[in-house]
Design an enzyme around this catalytic site. Structure first.
Site, PDB file in Angstrom:
ATOM      1  CB  ILE A  64      -4.479   3.053   1.676  1.00  9.68           C
ATOM      2  CG1 ILE A  64      -4.665   1.539   1.504  1.00  9.68           C
ATOM      3  CG2 ILE A  64      -4.638   3.781   0.348  1.00  9.68           C
ATOM      4  CD1 ILE A  64      -6.095   1.110   1.238  1.00  9.68           C
ATOM      5  CB  CYS A  65      -0.948   7.523   2.483  1.00 13.68           C
ATOM      6  SG  CYS A  65       0.702   7.137   1.855  1.00 13.68           S
ATOM      7  N   GLY A  66      -1.680   8.556  -0.093  1.00 12.47           N
ATOM      8  CA  GLY A  66      -1.659   8.980  -1.487  1.00 12.47           C
ATOM      9  C   GLY A  66      -0.742   8.141  -2.354  1.00 12.47           C
ATOM     10  N   GLY A  68       1.465   5.608  -0.775  1.00 16.84           N
ATOM     11  CA  GLY A  68       1.843   4.396  -0.048  1.00 16.84           C
ATOM     12  C   GLY A  68       3.214   4.513   0.587  1.00 16.84           C
ATOM     13  CB  ALA A 108      -5.576   6.083  -2.757  1.00 17.48           C
TER      14      ALA A 108
END
Length: 151
Positions: A64-66, A68, A108
């Site tokens: 997960i990152c800002g 994806g 996210a």
């Protein structure tokens, strides 16, 4: 199932929520960070999860990152890894059924917690049974060819 999970600082809270959800499903979870909202570079976490899968220390991974996107690109650079960006349950199922993706990624800042849980559940509830095997094998073959050329 042994599942690696990781995020950068943008995905920290969603990662923590997904970890709790996975624990309720009785999976073994390995957290590759981050451990707070302090800045973390997403490639570092993505590479660790991808390497663990490559070494067969994990069955699957969730990154997960800002958006994806970054973690999908980073994990996909690791030889043999297929990472799929998924923000809906159909894509999550197809990531496994059609593409044998070892990792799903999410953003996210894109997906809410409840939908993310459904996406994870959809991904984990299916197992690749050779769907689109011809296509997956073409990807694997091309990757091997490129790696041989680089040596």
């Amino acid at each position: 199932m042994k599942i690696g999970i990781g995020s950068d600082h943008n995905g920290f809270y969603l990662k923590e929520d997904i970890k709790k959800f996975l624990a309720g499903m009785e999976h073994e979870i390995v957290d590759y960070g981050c451990s707070s909202c302090d800045a973390v570079d997403y490639p570092d976490v993505a590479f660790e999860v991808a390497q663990a899968i490559s070494e067969e220390k994990l069955d699957r991974g969730i990154l997960i990152c800002g958006t994806g996107i970054g973690v999908a690109i980073a994990a996909g650079k690791y030889p043999g890894i297929r990472a799929a960006l998924c923000h809906d349950t159909y894509s999550a199922e197809r990531a496994q059924l059609s593409n044998a993706a070892q990792i799903i990624t999410m953003g996210a800042q894109i997906i809410g917690t409840e939908l993310a849980k459904k996406v994870v559940e959809a991904y984990l509830n299916v197992k690749w049974a050779g769907g689109s095997e011809r296509k997956v094998n073409k990807i694997i073959k091309k990757e091997k060819e490129i790696l041989q050329q680089l040596q």
